[in-house]
Design a protein around this motif. Structure first.
Motif, PDB file in Angstrom:
ATOM      1  N   ALA A 264       0.826  -1.201   0.000  1.00  0.00           N
ATOM      2  CA  ALA A 264       0.000   0.000   0.000  1.00  0.00           C
ATOM      3  C   ALA A 264       0.864   1.256   0.000  1.00  0.00           C
ATOM      4  CB  ALA A 264      -0.941  -0.005   1.199  1.00  0.00           C
ATOM      5  N   HIS A 265       1.950   1.239   0.749  1.00  0.00           N
ATOM      6  CA  HIS A 265       2.855   2.397   0.769  1.00  0.00           C
ATOM      7  C   HIS A 265       3.567   2.561  -0.571  1.00  0.00           C
ATOM      8  CE1 HIS A 265       2.463   3.737   4.931  1.00  0.00           C
ATOM      9  NE2 HIS A 265       2.388   2.467   5.285  1.00  0.00           N
ATOM     10  N   ARG A 266       3.937   1.454  -1.203  1.00  0.00           N
ATOM     11  CA  ARG A 266       4.562   1.549  -2.529  1.00  0.00           C
ATOM     12  C   ARG A 266       3.569   2.100  -3.549  1.00  0.00           C
ATOM     13  NH1 ARG A 266       6.513  -3.594  -1.231  1.00  0.00           N
ATOM     14  NH2 ARG A 266       5.023  -4.558  -2.689  1.00  0.00           N
ATOM     15  N   ILE A 267       2.334   1.649  -3.453  1.00  0.00           N
ATOM     16  CA  ILE A 267       1.306   2.155  -4.366  1.00  0.00           C
ATOM     17  C   ILE A 267       1.126   3.656  -4.181  1.00  0.00           C
ATOM     18  CG2 ILE A 267      -1.185   2.126  -4.810  1.00  0.00           C
ATOM     19  CD1 ILE A 267      -1.054  -0.930  -4.213  1.00  0.00           C
ATOM     20  N   ALA A 268       1.121   4.109  -2.938  1.00  0.00           N
ATOM     21  CA  ALA A 268       0.959   5.541  -2.679  1.00  0.00           C
ATOM     22  C   ALA A 268       2.099   6.340  -3.306  1.00  0.00           C
ATOM     23  CB  ALA A 268       0.884   5.796  -1.182  1.00  0.00           C
ATOM     24  N   ALA A 269       3.322   5.830  -3.205  1.00  0.00           N
ATOM     25  CA  ALA A 269       4.464   6.528  -3.796  1.00  0.00           C
ATOM     26  C   ALA A 269       4.387   6.516  -5.323  1.00  0.00           C
ATOM     27  CB  ALA A 269       5.763   5.890  -3.318  1.00  0.00           C
ATOM     28  N   ASP A 270       4.035   5.359  -5.889  1.00  0.00           N
ATOM     29  CA  ASP A 270       3.916   5.272  -7.346  1.00  0.00           C
ATOM     30  C   ASP A 270       2.762   6.134  -7.855  1.00  0.00           C
ATOM     31  OD1 ASP A 270       6.074   3.545  -7.540  1.00  0.00           O
ATOM     32  OD2 ASP A 270       4.829   1.739  -7.474  1.00  0.00           O
ATOM     33  N   VAL A 275       0.547  10.993 -10.615  1.00  0.00           N
ATOM     34  CA  VAL A 275      -0.225  12.236 -10.538  1.00  0.00           C
ATOM     35  C   VAL A 275       0.650  13.434 -10.895  1.00  0.00           C
ATOM     36  CG1 VAL A 275      -1.449  13.782  -8.958  1.00  0.00           C
ATOM     37  CG2 VAL A 275      -1.924  11.331  -8.908  1.00  0.00           C
ATOM     38  N   ALA A 276       1.888  13.430 -10.410  1.00  0.00           N
ATOM     39  CA  ALA A 276       2.800  14.530 -10.740  1.00  0.00           C
ATOM     40  C   ALA A 276       3.063  14.579 -12.241  1.00  0.00           C
ATOM     41  CB  ALA A 276       4.109  14.366  -9.968  1.00  0.00           C
ATOM     42  N   GLY A 277       3.233  13.409 -12.848  1.00  0.00           N
ATOM     43  CA  GLY A 277       3.454  13.376 -14.294  1.00  0.00           C
ATOM     44  C   GLY A 277       2.252  13.880 -15.063  1.00  0.00           C
ATOM     45  N   ALA A 279       0.064  15.974 -13.985  1.00  0.00           N
ATOM     46  CA  ALA A 279      -0.055  17.410 -13.748  1.00  0.00           C
ATOM     47  C   ALA A 279       0.754  18.200 -14.764  1.00  0.00           C
ATOM     48  CB  ALA A 279       0.386  17.747 -12.330  1.00  0.00           C
ATOM     49  N   GLY A 280       1.795  17.583 -15.303  1.00  0.00           N
ATOM     50  CA  GLY A 280       2.604  18.248 -16.316  1.00  0.00           C
ATOM     51  C   GLY A 280       1.864  18.492 -17.618  1.00  0.00           C
ATOM     52  N   PHE A 281       0.707  17.852 -17.777  1.00  0.00           N
ATOM     53  CA  PHE A 281      -0.092  18.038 -18.990  1.00  0.00           C
ATOM     54  C   PHE A 281      -1.302  18.940 -18.743  1.00  0.00           C
ATOM     55  CE2 PHE A 281       1.743  13.692 -19.566  1.00  0.00           C
ATOM     56  CZ  PHE A 281       2.584  14.015 -20.635  1.00  0.00           C
ATOM     57  N   ALA A 282      -1.321  19.650 -17.622  1.00  0.00           N
ATOM     58  CA  ALA A 282      -2.470  20.496 -17.296  1.00  0.00           C
ATOM     59  C   ALA A 282      -2.697  21.555 -18.373  1.00  0.00           C
ATOM     60  CB  ALA A 282      -2.263  21.152 -15.933  1.00  0.00           C
ATOM     61  N   SER A 283      -1.621  22.087 -18.928  1.00  0.00           N
ATOM     62  CA  SER A 283      -1.762  23.117 -19.962  1.00  0.00           C
ATOM     63  C   SER A 283      -2.359  22.561 -21.251  1.00  0.00           C
ATOM     64  CB  SER A 283      -0.402  23.742 -20.261  1.00  0.00           C
ATOM     65  OG  SER A 283       0.499  22.776 -20.775  1.00  0.00           O
ATOM     66  N   ARG A 339       7.244   2.962 -11.460  1.00  0.00           N
ATOM     67  CA  ARG A 339       7.666   4.213 -12.083  1.00  0.00           C
ATOM     68  C   ARG A 339       8.108   4.029 -13.537  1.00  0.00           C
ATOM     69  NH1 ARG A 339      10.038   8.622  -8.023  1.00  0.00           N
ATOM     70  NH2 ARG A 339       8.520   8.322  -6.346  1.00  0.00           N
ATOM     71  N   ALA A 340       8.778   2.931 -13.833  1.00  0.00           N
ATOM     72  CA  ALA A 340       9.226   2.719 -15.207  1.00  0.00           C
ATOM     73  C   ALA A 340       8.030   2.583 -16.146  1.00  0.00           C
ATOM     74  CB  ALA A 340      10.114   1.474 -15.281  1.00  0.00           C
ATOM     75  N   THR A 341       7.025   1.836 -15.708  1.00  0.00           N
ATOM     76  CA  THR A 341       5.820   1.681 -16.531  1.00  0.00           C
ATOM     77  C   THR A 341       5.089   3.002 -16.674  1.00  0.00           C
ATOM     78  OG1 THR A 341       5.589  -0.616 -15.801  1.00  0.00           O
ATOM     79  CG2 THR A 341       3.642   0.428 -16.753  1.00  0.00           C
ATOM     80  N   VAL A 342       4.994   3.755 -15.591  1.00  0.00           N
ATOM     81  CA  VAL A 342       4.328   5.051 -15.633  1.00  0.00           C
ATOM     82  C   VAL A 342       5.065   6.010 -16.569  1.00  0.00           C
ATOM     83  CG1 VAL A 342       3.847   7.127 -14.264  1.00  0.00           C
ATOM     84  CG2 VAL A 342       3.171   4.880 -13.405  1.00  0.00           C
ATOM     85  N   ASN A 343       6.388   5.998 -16.518  1.00  0.00           N
ATOM     86  CA  ASN A 343       7.145   6.884 -17.394  1.00  0.00           C
ATOM     87  C   ASN A 343       6.888   6.567 -18.864  1.00  0.00           C
ATOM     88  OD1 ASN A 343       8.242   8.218 -15.215  1.00  0.00           O
ATOM     89  ND2 ASN A 343      10.145   7.041 -15.215  1.00  0.00           N
TER      90      ASN A 343
END
Length: 354
Positions: A264-270, A275-277, A279-283, A339-343
């Motif tokens: 659960a803690h790993r999921i929260a970090a991932d 979410v941060a990534g 957010a980079g597409f908000a524009s 993170r690798a999959t998310v990237n």
């Protein structure tokens, strides 16, 4: 927040994330299904495999039921083992004599589908994006004698306060809380599982998401003994297989609970990285419902259907959102991955966005 009492569906309630990765989607990177990646772990596979020598005997669920009861500090009479949480929705719809069922949406669509299949007219309480898809207990009709809500809610990833959900309880009302993803929340904060002070409370849990057992089908109901007995009478004989019972017993041991807590803690970090990534597409018109608390996030964007198709062309599957009542064609659900999959997904999304 509004109530929809039309009785019509207008949504494909039987569409689920696995449809995105079947057939021509089987080779795609899966961000559509909410089962934790790289599961079941080897030790759990071994426990399940060890049960295969007992397949000649009929399943005996007493030990698994007792283990689940002990995990939540409940008497066994308050536990019912089911073939996944989805079976529990069918049992509730068929066994309980209710007159005015209400489902709080957007959420997992199977509860409403099961109620409709059983002949019920279902009333919807639709939560709004403007309110962060958060619950106002006053929006639920006082006359409702069955209320269904998810926590954390699929697909919004909203975690409602336990006290707010408990305010929905009434004498003569069955309050069903789908906690299928609660073990993906660090500390399981806001959980109602194990509570006996909330009248008519029925909590559903699934072991398929965290432990990668979607193909095995195992979940359980925690409820007052009279409701458990009523649901049990609606089940067929031997409803849970021997391997699934072995998995249930194994997944509620202290070792397993500790492992789930770390996950659960790993999921929260991932999830924070995802979410941060995003957010980079908000524009570029991308918005994320937050704060997200489940192993998935709900993402809104114009032209989401086109973007989803472009993502598939680039090797990534996400879950369409327009089949959820209360959402429309501008929504997709994205499962949390490493993170690798998310990237890789974020790179594909950058190319897929208009």
């Amino acid at each position: 927040m509004r109530t929809d009492g039309t009785g019509g569906s207008g949504h494909d309630l039987r569409h689920h994330g696995d449809a995105e990765v079947r057939d021509d989607g089987a080779a795609l990177v899966d961000l559509a299904v909410n089962v934790r990646a790289d599961t079941p772990p080897p030790w759990l596979r071994e426990e399940i495999a060890a049960s295969l020598s007992s397949l000649a005997a009929y399943p005996d669920g007493r030990a698994a039921r007792a283990a689940v009861a002990a995990r939540h500090g409940l008497p066994v009479e308050r536990v019912l083992l089911t073939a996944g949480a989805a079976e529990a929705f069918v049992l509730l719809a068929r066994a309980l004599k209710v007159r005015r069922p209400v489902v709080v949406h957007p959420q997992f669509t199977e509860p409403e589908a099961a109620l409709r299949d059983a002949g019920h007219t279902v009333e919807r309480v639709l939560l709004r994006e403007a309110d962060g898809f958060r619950l106002d207990p006053a929006a639920v009709p006082e006359e409702a004698d069955l209320v269904v809500i998810g926590n954390p809610t699929n697909p919004t990833s909203v975690l409602h306060p336990a006290g707010m959900i408990a305010r929905l309880a009434r004498p003569g009302r069955v309050l069903v809380v789908d906690e299928a993803f609660m073990d993906a929340v660090p500390g399981e904060r806001e959980a109602l599982a194990g509570r006996t002070d909330v009248p008519g409370l029925v909590v559903l849990r699934s072991l398929t998401k965290t432990w990668g057992l979607a193909g095995l089908r195992i979940g359980y109901v925690l409820a007052p003994s009279e409701i458990v007995a009523e649901l049990g009478r609606a089940q067929p004989l031997w409803p849970v297989s021997t391997p699934a019972l072995a998995a249930a017993e194994a997944c509620v041991t202290p070792r397993a609970l500790a492992e789930a807590g770390h996950a659960a803690h790993r999921i929260a970090a991932d999830r924070a990285h995802l979410v941060a990534g995003l957010a980079g597409f908000a524009s570029r018109g991308v918005r994320v419902v937050g704060p997200a608390e489940g192993p998935f996030v709900l993402v809104g964007m114009e032209g989401a259907a086109v973007v989803r198709h472009r993502l598939r062309e680039r090797g990534h599957a996400v879950r369409r959102g327009d089949t959820f009542p209360g959402l429309g064609a501008e929504w997709v659900r994205v499962a949390v991955r490493d993170r690798a999959t998310v990237n890789g997904f974020l790179e594909a999304l950058s190319a897929a966005l208009p």
